[in-house]
Each structure stands twice: as structure tokens, then as C-alpha cells.
Enzyme design. Structure first.
Site, PDB file in Angstrom:
ATOM      1  N   LYS A   1       0.836  -1.209   0.000  1.00 46.05           N
ATOM      2  CA  LYS A   1       0.000   0.000   0.000  1.00 46.05           C
ATOM      3  C   LYS A   1       0.872   1.261   0.000  1.00 46.05           C
ATOM      4  O   LYS A   1       2.074   1.198   0.297  1.00 46.05           O
ATOM      5  CB  LYS A   1      -0.917  -0.003   1.223  1.00 46.05           C
ATOM      6  CG  LYS A   1      -0.191   0.009   2.566  1.00 46.05           C
ATOM      7  CD  LYS A   1      -1.156  -0.160   3.737  1.00 46.05           C
ATOM      8  CE  LYS A   1      -0.406  -0.318   5.045  1.00 46.05           C
ATOM      9  NZ  LYS A   1      -1.313  -0.661   6.154  1.00 46.05           N
TER      10      LYS A   1
ATOM     11  N   ARG B   1     -11.769   0.279  14.416  1.00 48.17           N
ATOM     12  CA  ARG B   1     -11.662   0.845  13.070  1.00 48.17           C
ATOM     13  C   ARG B   1     -12.579   0.108  12.099  1.00 48.17           C
ATOM     14  O   ARG B   1     -13.288   0.729  11.325  1.00 48.17           O
ATOM     15  CB  ARG B   1     -10.193   0.798  12.600  1.00 48.17           C
ATOM     16  CG  ARG B   1      -9.926   1.578  11.344  1.00 48.17           C
ATOM     17  CD  ARG B   1      -8.446   1.740  11.064  1.00 48.17           C
ATOM     18  NE  ARG B   1      -7.796   0.503  10.662  1.00 48.17           N
ATOM     19  CZ  ARG B   1      -6.538   0.420  10.244  1.00 48.17           C
ATOM     20  NH1 ARG B   1      -5.781   1.517  10.194  1.00 48.17           N
ATOM     21  NH2 ARG B   1      -6.021  -0.729   9.896  1.00 48.17           N
TER      22      ARG B   1
ATOM     23  N   HIS C   1      -6.626  -6.989  12.967  1.00 49.22           N
ATOM     24  CA  HIS C   1      -5.430  -6.140  12.880  1.00 49.22           C
ATOM     25  C   HIS C   1      -5.074  -5.641  14.279  1.00 49.22           C
ATOM     26  O   HIS C   1      -5.951  -5.258  15.045  1.00 49.22           O
ATOM     27  CB  HIS C   1      -5.720  -4.968  11.935  1.00 49.22           C
ATOM     28  CG  HIS C   1      -4.518  -4.137  11.604  1.00 49.22           C
ATOM     29  ND1 HIS C   1      -3.351  -4.669  11.110  1.00 49.22           N
ATOM     30  CD2 HIS C   1      -4.310  -2.797  11.690  1.00 49.22           C
ATOM     31  CE1 HIS C   1      -2.479  -3.687  10.901  1.00 49.22           C
ATOM     32  NE2 HIS C   1      -3.021  -2.554  11.249  1.00 49.22           N
TER      33      HIS C   1
ATOM     34  N   ARG D   1       1.310 -10.544   7.549  1.00 52.07           N
ATOM     35  CA  ARG D   1       1.167  -9.374   6.674  1.00 52.07           C
ATOM     36  C   ARG D   1       2.230  -8.314   6.966  1.00 52.07           C
ATOM     37  O   ARG D   1       1.927  -7.224   7.458  1.00 52.07           O
ATOM     38  CB  ARG D   1      -0.218  -8.738   6.867  1.00 52.07           C
ATOM     39  CG  ARG D   1      -1.408  -9.672   6.729  1.00 52.07           C
ATOM     40  CD  ARG D   1      -2.712  -8.884   6.724  1.00 52.07           C
ATOM     41  NE  ARG D   1      -2.864  -8.023   7.893  1.00 52.07           N
ATOM     42  CZ  ARG D   1      -3.529  -8.369   8.990  1.00 52.07           C
ATOM     43  NH1 ARG D   1      -4.133  -9.539   9.088  1.00 52.07           N
ATOM     44  NH2 ARG D   1      -3.608  -7.530  10.002  1.00 52.07           N
TER      45      ARG D   1
ATOM     46  N   TYR E   1      14.867  31.302   4.534  1.00 52.09           N
ATOM     47  CA  TYR E   1      13.658  32.039   4.911  1.00 52.09           C
ATOM     48  C   TYR E   1      13.596  32.245   6.421  1.00 52.09           C
ATOM     49  O   TYR E   1      13.913  31.350   7.206  1.00 52.09           O
ATOM     50  CB  TYR E   1      12.417  31.233   4.516  1.00 52.09           C
ATOM     51  CG  TYR E   1      12.172  31.134   3.030  1.00 52.09           C
ATOM     52  CD1 TYR E   1      11.966  32.271   2.251  1.00 52.09           C
ATOM     53  CD2 TYR E   1      12.125  29.893   2.409  1.00 52.09           C
ATOM     54  CE1 TYR E   1      11.721  32.173   0.885  1.00 52.09           C
ATOM     55  CE2 TYR E   1      11.883  29.778   1.047  1.00 52.09           C
ATOM     56  CZ  TYR E   1      11.675  30.929   0.291  1.00 52.09           C
ATOM     57  OH  TYR E   1      11.434  30.820  -1.043  1.00 52.09           O
TER      58      TYR E   1
ATOM     59  N   CYS F   1      13.504  24.777   2.701  1.00 58.37           N
ATOM     60  CA  CYS F   1      12.654  25.417   1.687  1.00 58.37           C
ATOM     61  C   CYS F   1      11.807  24.357   0.983  1.00 58.37           C
ATOM     62  O   CYS F   1      11.935  23.169   1.237  1.00 58.37           O
ATOM     63  CB  CYS F   1      13.516  26.140   0.656  1.00 58.37           C
ATOM     64  SG  CYS F   1      14.751  27.239   1.361  1.00 58.37           S
ATOM     65  N   MET F   2      10.967  24.807   0.068  1.00 57.69           N
ATOM     66  CA  MET F   2      10.117  23.871  -0.661  1.00 57.69           C
ATOM     67  C   MET F   2      10.953  22.888  -1.491  1.00 57.69           C
ATOM     68  O   MET F   2      10.657  21.699  -1.546  1.00 57.69           O
ATOM     69  CB  MET F   2       9.159  24.639  -1.585  1.00 57.69           C
ATOM     70  CG  MET F   2       8.172  23.734  -2.300  1.00 57.69           C
ATOM     71  SD  MET F   2       7.201  24.601  -3.544  1.00 57.69           S
ATOM     72  CE  MET F   2       6.135  25.598  -2.532  1.00 57.69           C
ATOM     73  N   ASP F   3      12.022  23.406  -2.103  1.00 56.62           N
ATOM     74  CA  ASP F   3      12.758  22.597  -3.078  1.00 56.62           C
ATOM     75  C   ASP F   3      14.238  22.424  -2.743  1.00 56.62           C
ATOM     76  O   ASP F   3      14.956  21.738  -3.464  1.00 56.62           O
ATOM     77  CB  ASP F   3      12.646  23.256  -4.459  1.00 56.62           C
ATOM     78  CG  ASP F   3      11.225  23.692  -4.738  1.00 56.62           C
ATOM     79  OD1 ASP F   3      10.345  22.819  -4.774  1.00 56.62           O
ATOM     80  OD2 ASP F   3      11.001  24.916  -4.879  1.00 56.62           O
TER      81      ASP F   3
HETATM   82  C1  LIG Z   1      -0.567  -1.635   6.866  1.00 53.68           C
HETATM   83  C2  LIG Z   1      -1.100  -2.936   7.309  1.00 53.68           C
HETATM   84  C3  LIG Z   1      -0.226  -3.980   7.685  1.00 53.68           C
HETATM   85  C4  LIG Z   1       1.261  -3.813   7.768  1.00 53.68           C
HETATM   86  O1  LIG Z   1       1.603  -3.121   8.937  1.00 53.68           O
HETATM   87  P1  LIG Z   1       3.139  -2.928   9.348  1.00 53.68           P
HETATM   88  O2  LIG Z   1       3.089  -2.354  10.706  1.00 53.68           O
HETATM   89  O3  LIG Z   1       3.708  -1.977   8.339  1.00 53.68           O
HETATM   90  O4  LIG Z   1       3.757  -4.266   9.266  1.00 53.68           O
HETATM   91  C5  LIG Z   1      -0.790  -5.198   7.984  1.00 53.68           C
HETATM   92  N1  LIG Z   1      -2.122  -5.388   7.956  1.00 53.68           N
HETATM   93  C6  LIG Z   1      -2.989  -4.408   7.620  1.00 53.68           C
HETATM   94  C7  LIG Z   1      -4.452  -4.675   7.610  1.00 53.68           C
HETATM   95  C8  LIG Z   1      -2.510  -3.150   7.294  1.00 53.68           C
HETATM   96  O5  LIG Z   1      -3.367  -2.186   6.960  1.00 53.68           O
END
Ligand SMILES: *Cc1c(COP(=O)(O)O)cnc(C)c1O
Length: 386
Positions: free
Chosen positions: A38, A135, A164, A230, A274, A321-323
Site C-alpha cells: 500500500k 476501526r 489487525h 502481513r 527564509y 525550503c520547498m525545493d
Molecule cells: C498496513 C497494514 C499492515 C502492515 O503493517 P506494518 O506495521 O507496516 O507491518 C498489515 N495489515 C494491515 C491490515 C494493514 O493495513
């Protein structure tokens, strides 16, 4: 296509990612691995990371539907779980692109069943039970009704069941802490195991892929592995926080590089940047780096970061700065084109970590990595000597 001409870029060592994944597998086997891609692969550049890592992973995870469709569009064929909340009207896209739908809301379950029936093929579903994050829609103490409703669905494929963990940073219970370094997650795990008992009670097999473990749980809580894990941040070589066990050896895959574009002696009484926030008391060499907050080099870090120039660490000075930003080299020499490292390891051994940047910015390494802007070109290499 024009190659990236700007000297500021993010170099991603794909070999390091592969090694990190292998180290995770060695730890969690025989559990399968879903690699979290992601947020543009945590800023690393999903277009380079996904095709490279696809053969080595069992499953791919993203947060939102558009990320999953993008992966299909660049040719990724492995199963993809969309972990975030989805609206019922988006279910057709899951059928069209063969994506795995997270279901925690009964309305999404109904839509999945209805649309699968209409399409004549099953959408793949992972039921998500909230065990203490507040959540997802369905909490552990009300999970039975969702699980029962899922059993009544004849036209969808309930492939997975997951939760999670909310808490990888706080260590609350000393005895659990000693054993796992992880406590609230243990409570959540107990709640999740209670949810799983629904299947035993009804003598029906539970979904084929039960999964719970994020990076922190992979490091701290082996009981959480089930059928799949995961990993997100640790796949990229970053530990989720300071408290986690270092039970898997990983290495950062990203190096944020730049080059000096101006080098001069700055006289005392001549403020830098700045707001005139920084003035030297003696003549010093300052260099200008073409990287700023629009690249994700946070403005709020001003006057705090260290920057590696020609293998040595120096202080960033003056408002970022920005850049661009400026660095104080004291009495050392530097010329236009000299090597700069904002994040990562120099050949001299000097290193700046995502944790360092996070500390200077008052955030966590996740936010540091996911904020490196699209304007910073990602360059993908494979270097076995990480
Ligand atoms: C982002 C996410 C993870 C990974 O989490 P980390 O802390 O980066 O390992 C696992 N499961 C779900 C549902 C997530 O949204």
C-alpha cells in the site's frame, strides 16, 4: 523517456527487499506471507517493487481499491487483498479484477452475495473482525452475527478471516512484556481466538486463510502467525518501533541521494534561508542541496537533521525550503556535484535512518517513507552487498 535528470532520487535495492522477505519467511514458516504494497509500497515505488517481488510472495496487500486495480493494470496476477473499508457499490470492481474484498460490514457482505450471484462467479472475501482497534465495523463481541450471515451466503468465496493489531508500541503488562514484549496485542489475540471458536462450535471448517500478524506481531508474537502474516514496514527493512524485538534481521532498502548544487563561504551575520532562523558566528562553508519539503523532506525538521556530504555527517541549517535546503560544512571543502545522502548508508559507513528522520520530524518512520514525494524519482537496483 527522459531519464530522471534531477540529482535527488530514491535508490531502492530490490535485492535487499528479497532478502528481507526471505528472512521473514524463515521466521514465520510454514505460514504464508502477504507483502503490504500500500501507499506506493511505503513510498518505495510500487511500479518497481511489485513486479520484482511478485514471484516471491504468496499474497499482496493494499489499502484501497485503486491501488489494487493499478497493480492489475501493471500486470500483477497474484492474489491481492484490499484491506481498507470498501463501499458496497465498489464490489463489482473486485469481481472484474479478481481482487479480494475485506468485509466487516453486513451491507458489504449482502452486496458481495448479490453481485456474485448476478455475475455467476464468486467474489473472494476475507472477513475482518475488530479486536480492539475500533476501526473495522464488526467487533469481536458481535462477530457471531457476521459469521452466521457469511454462512448463509452461497455465492461468495469466504477465503479468509482476519484482524489487525492496534498496539505495537506500548508495553503494559510486565509478565507478557518479558515473554513477548507485547501486551495489548495478546489481549486482541485472545479475543480473535474466541471468534475462531465459532467454527469449532458449529463443527465447520474455518476459512482457509486466517491471518493477524503485522510487522510488530511477526517480531514479537509467534502465536499470531496462523496461516499467513502481513509484513509492511519490516519488508522495507525498517523496524516498526524501538520496543520491538529484533527477532528478524532486516536491512533498509531505500537510500535517498542528492548532490551539492551550490558551495560557498557564508560570512557571520549573513542569515541562511527564509525567516533568517540561522546565522553563523564565524565564516563557514554552506552547501545547497536540491531537496525540500515538497519532496517530503519535512519543513518541521528545520535545523535538526544531519546530512551526509562526501561520507561525513553535517548539520542542516536554516529553514528547509520547498525545493532546497542548506547544510553547514564548517571548515570542510565541497564542490558542486559532491555526493549527498539524506537517508541511508554511505560507503564510509555513516548512516541516517528512517528512525532518525522520524525523530527530527516528530513522527514515525512510516510517515517519513510514505511522504517522499512522487517528484523524487525512484531508481531500482539489485546490489547483493547491501
Ligand atoms: C498496513 C497494514 C499492515 C502492515 O503493517 P506494518 O506495521 O507496516 O507491518 C498489515 N495489515 C494491515 C491490515 C494493514 O493495513
Amino acid at each position: 523517456m527522459t531519464p530522471p535528470l534531477r540529482p535527488t532520487h530514491l535508490v531502492i535495492n530490490l535485492a535487499t527487499l528479497k532478502n528481507n522477505l526471505a528472512a521473514i519467511r524463515a521466521r514465520v514458516g510454514p505460514a504464508n506471507v502477504l507483502v503490504m504494497l500500500k501507499a506506493n509500497a511505503y513510498g518505495h515505488g510500487v511500479d518497481g517493487v511489485a513486479p520484482f517481488i511478485e514471484p516471491y510472495t504468496d499474497y499482496i496487500g493494499v489499502a484501497v481499491l485503486d491501488e489494487a486495480i493499478h497493480l492489475r493494470e501493471i500486470g500483477i496476477r497474484k492474489p491481492i487483498l484490499v484491506a481498507g473499508g470498501t463501499l458496497p457499490e465498489h464490489v463489482p470492481w473486485f469481481l472484474e479484477h479478481d481482487l479480494t474484498l475485506t468485509v466487516s460490514h453486513p451491507a458489504v457482505l449482502d452486496a458481495a452475495e448479490r453481485l456474485s450471484t448476478a455475475a455467476g462467479r464468486p467474489v473472494k472475501v476475507h472477513l475482518k473482525i475488530d479486536t480492539g482497534m475500533e476501526r473495522a465495523q464488526t467487533r469481536w463481541y458481535e462477530a457471531e452475527s457476521l459469521l452466521e450471515a457469511s454462512l448463509r451466503c452461497q455465492h461468495i468465496d469466504i477465503e479468509g478471516l482476519y484482524t489487525h493489531f492496534a498496539n505495537s508500541e506500548t508495553l503494559e503488562t510486565p509478565d507478557l512484556t518479558k515473554k513477548y514484549g507485547y501486551s495489548y496485542a495478546s489481549d486482541q489475540l485472545a479475543r480473535f481466538n474466541e471468534v475462531l471458536r465459532f467454527y469449532e462450535k458449529h463443527s465447520i471448517p474455518r476459512p482457509r486463510i486466517v491471518h493477524t500478524a503485522n510487522s510488530a506481531a511477526i517480531l514479537n508474537l509467534p502465536e499470531s502467525y496462523f496461516d499467513m502474516v502481513r509484513p509492511g514496514v519490516m519488508f522495507y527493512g525498517i523496524y516498526p518501533d524501538d520496543e520491538c524485538l529484533r527477532s528478524v534481521e532486516i536491512h533498509p532498502a531505500a537510500t535517498w541521494k542528492s548532490q551539492v548544487v551550490a558551495s560557498k563561504l557564508t560570512q557571520p551575520g549573513h542569515p541562511v534561508s527564509y525567516g533568517s532562523l540561522w546565522v553563523s558566528e564565524k565564516p563557514v562553508r554552506t552547501v545547497t542541496i536540491p531537496c525540500g519539503y515538497a519532496d517530503g523532506y519535512f519543513r518541521r525538521m528545520t535545523n535538526q537533521p544531519q546530512v551526509i556530504v562526501n561520507g561525513r555527517k553535517y548539520q542542516q541549517v536554516g529553514r528547509i525550503c520547498m525545493d532546497q535546503c542548506m547544510v553547514n560544512l564548517e571548515t570542510d571543502p565541497a564542490a558542486m556535484g559532491d555526493e549527498v545522502i539524506l537517508l541511508g548508508k554511505a560507503t564510509s559507513g555513516q548512516q541516517i535512518s528512517a528512525e532518525d528522520l522520524a525523530r527530527w520530524a516528530g513522527t514515525n518512520p512510516y510517515e517519513v517513507m510514505t511522504n517522499i514525494a512522487a517528484r523524487v524519482p525512484r531508481l531500482f537496483i539489485q546490489d547483493a552487498n547491501q
